[in-house]
Write a protein that holds these residues in place. Structure first.
Motif: not given
Length: 344
Positions: A1-2, A12-13, A18-19, A21-25
């Motif tokens: 994700m990084n 907002e990002l 990183g975790l 972002r992965a969860a949201a994806l």
């Protein structure tokens, strides 16, 4: 994700790690599209990612859109990949000598495959430590050497202090563990520990229900058991026999009572004893110093009238503490069904 592109990032990002972002994806991909990815994750990664999803909260639409675009861009630029033991071994074979590849793959898989050590890593540290404390220190050192460092640390903290120190000293002096030693340890773990653990986990459902009933307030407990008496009297009788109640604390040895007194909240103890029989009051007070017993009597007198429900809740908490101490092996809880048997 990084590795996601930084071009056109919504402001907002920056608030998402990183975790996160992965969860949201994964949340955006949903069950159908995310399933192939979930299947490639380890149990620990699934736990970590699931926990992040559960705590994610609201994710702005702009962030979701950016994550999906970045992800699809990266995926479209690479060929299909599939990670497995076989592909890992082929990759290493192109870079390292055969004996080094064999050593690394055996460390990943374990001589008998990785299933054994995967299963062991999911065993509670309390259960594993209870088994290991009866093993030779060198054997314990070999096993902890093979576990994940965080799991090994938790197991180590559950071992008796002298044994733990001896194990640490042996781990410090440990060179590369020979394959036949690992195989022997794996065989012992499979034939003794894992097989016994599997049998122990096939519990009588009445035991689980008894534990659940122990956690109910007394009014609900009696109501449920009365209803069960009418529909399944044999089951109701079994559950009653297996339940460990506040009154059963009166059957404990004085040494066990002293351990409970040392570990409990004294305000809750006073509240629990306020509604107890004289026999149990005497038992607990005799397990205290004269000064502490006097202070507890004073606290009980100062409370004045209290609600029966509050007394019952405090008594339930005291029972749960006793069972926790029993799980740790710090006290022995007498089985209500017999004078000699124990349940911990």
């Amino acid at each position: 994700m990084n590795a996601m592109t930084q071009i056109g990032e919504p402001p907002e990002l920056k608030k998402f790690s990183g975790l996160q972002r992965a969860a949201a994806l994964m949340l955006a991909l949903g069950q159908e599209h995310g399933a192939p990815i979930w299947q490639q994750l380890t149990t620990e990664e699934i736990r970590e990612l699931s926990s992040a999803i559960a705590q994610l909260g609201r994710v702005p639409a702009a962030v979701v859109e950016h994550l999906l675009i970045s992800f699809s861009g990266e995926v479209s630029s690479m060929s299909t990949l599939h990670g497995s033991f076989e592909t890992t071994e082929r990759l290493l074979a192109g870079m390292l000598p055969d004996d080094r590849v064999k050593e690394i793959m055996e460390d990943i898989r374990g001589p008998s495959g990785r299933t054994m050590w995967d299963k062991l890593s999911n065993v509670s540290e309390t259960v594993l430590a209870a088994y290991l404390k009866n093993e030779y220190p060198q054997t314990v050192a070999v096993i902890l050497h093979k576990l994940r460092s965080d799991h090994a640390a938790r197991v180590l903290s559950e071992l008796p202090r002298d044994l733990a120190t001896d194990v640490v000293m042996r781990m410090l002096r440990m060179d590369t563990v020979q394959k036949d030693v690992i195989q022997q340890v794996e065989h012992t773990l499979k034939s003794e520990f894992m097989s016994n653990l599997s049998r122990a986990q096939r519990r009588d459902p009445h035991e689980s229900m008894a534990e659940m009933f122990n956690a109910l307030d007394r009014t609900t407990e009696e109501s449920m058991l009365t209803a069960l008496d009418a529909r399944a009297p044999e089951s109701a009788e079994k559950i009653r026999a297996l339940m460990f109640t506040f009154d059963d604390l009166g059957k404990l040895l004085p040494t066990a009572i002293q351990v409970i007194v040392r570990n409990c909240n004294k305000r809750e103890l006073a509240l629990a004893l306020k509604g107890a029989t004289e026999e149990i009051k005497t038992l607990f007070l005799s397990g205290m110093t004269e000064r502490a017993a006097k202070l507890l009597r004073d606290d009980m007198a100062a409370m004045g009238p209290v609600r029966a429900r509050d007394c019952e809740e405090a008594q339930g908490n005291l029972v749960r503490l006793a069972k926790t101490l029993g799980d740790r092996g710090e006290i022995i809880l007498a089985d209500p069904k017999g004078d000699e048997a124990v349940i911990y």
